[in-house]
Design a protein around this motif. Structure first.
Motif, mmCIF file in Angstrom:
data_model
loop_
_atom_site.group_PDB
_atom_site.id
_atom_site.type_symbol
_atom_site.label_atom_id
_atom_site.label_comp_id
_atom_site.label_asym_id
_atom_site.label_seq_id
_atom_site.Cartn_x
_atom_site.Cartn_y
_atom_site.Cartn_z
ATOM 1 N N LEU A 38 0.830 -1.202 0.000
ATOM 2 C CA LEU A 38 0.000 0.000 0.000
ATOM 3 C C LEU A 38 0.869 1.258 0.000
ATOM 4 C CD1 LEU A 38 -2.792 1.256 0.113
ATOM 5 C CD2 LEU A 38 -2.745 1.036 2.608
ATOM 6 N N GLY A 39 1.980 1.202 0.755
ATOM 7 C CA GLY A 39 2.894 2.338 0.776
ATOM 8 C C GLY A 39 3.463 2.626 -0.603
ATOM 9 N N LEU A 40 3.777 1.579 -1.352
ATOM 10 C CA LEU A 40 4.309 1.759 -2.701
ATOM 11 C C LEU A 40 3.247 2.306 -3.659
ATOM 12 C CD1 LEU A 40 6.537 -1.429 -3.003
ATOM 13 C CD2 LEU A 40 7.314 0.943 -2.934
ATOM 14 N N VAL A 41 2.005 1.913 -3.463
ATOM 15 C CA VAL A 41 0.921 2.444 -4.295
ATOM 16 C C VAL A 41 0.826 3.961 -4.122
ATOM 17 C CG1 VAL A 41 -1.581 2.517 -4.595
ATOM 18 C CG2 VAL A 41 -0.429 0.321 -4.343
ATOM 19 N N VAL A 42 0.857 4.406 -2.870
ATOM 20 C CA VAL A 42 0.769 5.844 -2.595
ATOM 21 C C VAL A 42 2.008 6.562 -3.117
ATOM 22 C CG1 VAL A 42 0.628 7.585 -0.778
ATOM 23 C CG2 VAL A 42 -0.699 5.460 -0.585
ATOM 24 N N PHE A 43 3.191 5.968 -2.855
ATOM 25 C CA PHE A 43 4.433 6.602 -3.284
ATOM 26 C C PHE A 43 4.489 6.772 -4.809
ATOM 27 C CE2 PHE A 43 8.546 5.622 -5.226
ATOM 28 C CZ PHE A 43 9.241 6.781 -4.910
ATOM 29 N N THR A 44 4.146 5.710 -5.551
ATOM 30 C CA THR A 44 4.228 5.799 -7.011
ATOM 31 C C THR A 44 3.244 6.839 -7.562
ATOM 32 O OG1 THR A 44 2.716 3.885 -7.177
ATOM 33 C CG2 THR A 44 5.090 3.459 -7.384
ATOM 34 N N TRP A 45 2.126 7.038 -6.897
ATOM 35 C CA TRP A 45 1.168 8.054 -7.349
ATOM 36 C C TRP A 45 1.808 9.439 -7.299
ATOM 37 C CZ3 TRP A 45 -1.335 12.441 -5.640
ATOM 38 C CH2 TRP A 45 -2.442 12.857 -6.405
ATOM 39 N N VAL B 49 4.615 11.178 -15.614
ATOM 40 C CA VAL B 49 4.506 9.920 -16.354
ATOM 41 C C VAL B 49 3.269 9.184 -15.867
ATOM 42 C CG1 VAL B 49 6.998 9.710 -16.718
ATOM 43 C CG2 VAL B 49 5.947 8.667 -14.684
ATOM 44 N N SER B 50 2.922 8.121 -16.579
ATOM 45 C CA SER B 50 1.747 7.328 -16.205
ATOM 46 C C SER B 50 1.955 6.655 -14.852
ATOM 47 C CB SER B 50 1.493 6.263 -17.278
ATOM 48 O OG SER B 50 0.588 5.276 -16.814
ATOM 49 N N TRP B 51 0.986 6.837 -13.965
ATOM 50 C CA TRP B 51 1.067 6.204 -12.638
ATOM 51 C C TRP B 51 1.048 4.698 -12.759
ATOM 52 C CZ3 TRP B 51 -3.688 4.763 -9.493
ATOM 53 C CH2 TRP B 51 -3.327 4.195 -8.267
ATOM 54 N N THR B 52 0.127 4.167 -13.541
ATOM 55 C CA THR B 52 0.040 2.713 -13.672
ATOM 56 C C THR B 52 1.236 2.152 -14.433
ATOM 57 O OG1 THR B 52 -1.396 3.064 -15.601
ATOM 58 C CG2 THR B 52 -2.472 2.600 -13.486
ATOM 59 N N GLY B 53 1.756 2.921 -15.398
ATOM 60 C CA GLY B 53 2.944 2.467 -16.110
ATOM 61 C C GLY B 53 4.152 2.421 -15.194
ATOM 62 N N LEU B 54 4.272 3.419 -14.325
ATOM 63 C CA LEU B 54 5.361 3.433 -13.341
ATOM 64 C C LEU B 54 5.234 2.233 -12.403
ATOM 65 C CD1 LEU B 54 7.760 5.190 -12.244
ATOM 66 C CD2 LEU B 54 6.102 6.175 -10.645
ATOM 67 N N PRO C 162 5.170 -6.428 -24.963
ATOM 68 C CA PRO C 162 5.715 -5.091 -24.674
ATOM 69 C C PRO C 162 4.677 -3.980 -24.734
ATOM 70 C CG PRO C 162 6.396 -5.847 -26.860
ATOM 71 C CD PRO C 162 5.773 -7.019 -26.175
ATOM 72 N N HIS C 163 3.574 -4.198 -25.419
ATOM 73 C CA HIS C 163 2.550 -3.155 -25.536
ATOM 74 C C HIS C 163 1.335 -3.449 -24.640
ATOM 75 C CE1 HIS C 163 4.794 -1.323 -28.765
ATOM 76 N NE2 HIS C 163 4.819 -2.477 -29.426
ATOM 77 N N ALA C 164 1.536 -4.291 -23.644
ATOM 78 C CA ALA C 164 0.447 -4.560 -22.692
ATOM 79 C C ALA C 164 -0.005 -3.250 -22.066
ATOM 80 C CB ALA C 164 0.934 -5.517 -21.612
ATOM 81 N N PRO C 165 -1.296 -3.046 -21.903
ATOM 82 C CA PRO C 165 -1.790 -1.758 -21.376
ATOM 83 C C PRO C 165 -1.251 -1.455 -19.988
ATOM 84 C CG PRO C 165 -3.530 -3.419 -21.393
ATOM 85 C CD PRO C 165 -2.394 -3.998 -22.167
ATOM 86 N N ASN C 166 -0.979 -0.185 -19.751
ATOM 87 C CA ASN C 166 -0.516 0.240 -18.433
ATOM 88 C C ASN C 166 -1.519 -0.170 -17.356
ATOM 89 O OD1 ASN C 166 1.791 1.440 -19.421
ATOM 90 N ND2 ASN C 166 0.875 3.488 -19.564
#
Length: 344
Positions: free
Chosen positions: A112-119, A127-132, A274-278
């Motif tokens: 959960l901490g990583l989810v918040v941090f990456t946002w 950059v894209s949050w989900t891609g990151l 390689p082109h899987a959706p973010n």
């Protein structure tokens, strides 16, 4: 013929003083971060991650501090600690939150901490949050792998009793587990250990039960002075062996499923598509980690109060499955990505 191995590994690699020592657990975190940074850099150079080459080191360093450590510790103190000790620590001893050796950290809290941090990080880098998060989720199982191996070396988070399992093991640390302390084998086991380790004698009564009013605290004192299963005194291991139950090495099960297998699956998907959706890889990580955790918890001795018929780990994993399903649904709706970063 079964359960012939008694766990006797030391959690300390080398010790300079009681305060200065290198432990396997700390080395496991370092190995996880280094491996993650190395592989994220490879993904970036192959145009399979949203950050450009040269960014992985800074990203992993920040993720370690603000995601893994902060999230993992807060998760433990807000979920596991109150279930055993109540909420008094907030006003009586708030500094306990920094004493990570008391209780440890929670993997679900780290996620959960990583989810918040990456946002926040994605907003800063535009950059894209989900891609990151996809890149992070691909390499995160390596950290879990090294962490579970460290759990095994420490002899903690051991499994439930196992009958007729050829690879079952005996963990001396079970004798100082809160749930095992009042077991009828505890007193005789302590007397047997005292015969080969005189430093235990002052703590024991004639029946082997600690003189201290708190059996649990006394037992933990034993472990501090004479670590059970430590290679520094193998005679203790031999003396305790008859009083120990054979158990599943659940830490190794988790290392293989939540670590090695999960990493192999996610890496294959990342490279093969390689082109899987973010967001797809993030969703797969959430769902597969949760499923593997639920399976492994069936073999792991519960380390917290049950939630109905489920362990705490299984209960929290249900929320991860739900979140993962949302990530996957949104990713599929968006469709394939064209280019993740500008450099190849």
């Amino acid at each position: 013929m079964f359960a012939i191995y008694v766990h006797d590994l030391s959690p300390v690699i080398f010790r300079i003083t009681d305060q200065i020592q290198l432990r396997w657990y700390g080395l496991a975190y370092l190995a996880g971060f280094l491996a993650g940074a190395f592989l994220l850099e490879r993904l970036s150079r192959r145009n399979l991650w949203v950050l450009p080459p040269g960014s992985a080191g800074d990203f992993i360093s920040a993720a370690a501090i603000f995601g893994v450590f902060l999230g993992g510790r807060l998760g433990y103190m807000l979920w596991y600690w109150p279930r055993e000790h109540g909420w008094g620590w907030i006003t009586e001893d708030p500094l306990v939150i920094f004493r990570v050796w008391e209780g440890g950290m929670a993997s679900h809290g780290g996620v959960l901490g990583l989810v918040v941090f990456t946002w926040f990080y994605s907003r800063k880098k535009k950059v894209s949050w989900t891609g990151l998060g996809d890149g992070l989720c691909v390499v995160a199982p390596l950290g879990l792998f090294f962490g579970r191996l460290a759990n095994f070396i420490n002899g903690e988070l051991y499994g439930r009793t196992a009958e007729g399992v050829a690879w079952a093991m005996k963990f001396p640390a079970t004798l100082v587990d809160r749930k095992m302390i009042e077991n009828e084998s505890f007193g005789p086991a302590m007397l047997a250990a005292a015969e080969v380790e005189p430093r235990l004698v002052p703590y024991l009564g004639a029946d082997g039960i600690p003189r201290d009013a708190s059996i649990y605290q006394a037992a933990m004192s034993f472990q501090q002075h004479v670590p059970f299963g430590s290679a520094s005194n193998p005679e203790i291991t031999v003396a305790l062996e008859p009083f120990l139950e054979a158990r599943h090495p659940s830490q190794l099960y988790e290392a293989l499923l939540e670590g090695a297998l999960l990493f192999a699956i996610l890496w294959w998907v990342r490279v093969r598509y390689p082109h899987a959706p973010n967001g797809l890889l993030t969703g797969l990580f959430f769902v597969l980690y949760a499923v593997f955790r639920i399976i492994c918890e069936q073999f792991r001795e519960p380390d917290s109060k049950m939630v109905g018929a489920m362990t705490s780990g299984q209960f929290l994993s249900l929320f991860m499955i739900a979140a993962g399903a949302v990530f996957i649904a949104v990713a599929v709706k968006k469709g394939p990505t064209k280019t993740l970063n500008a450099e190849s």
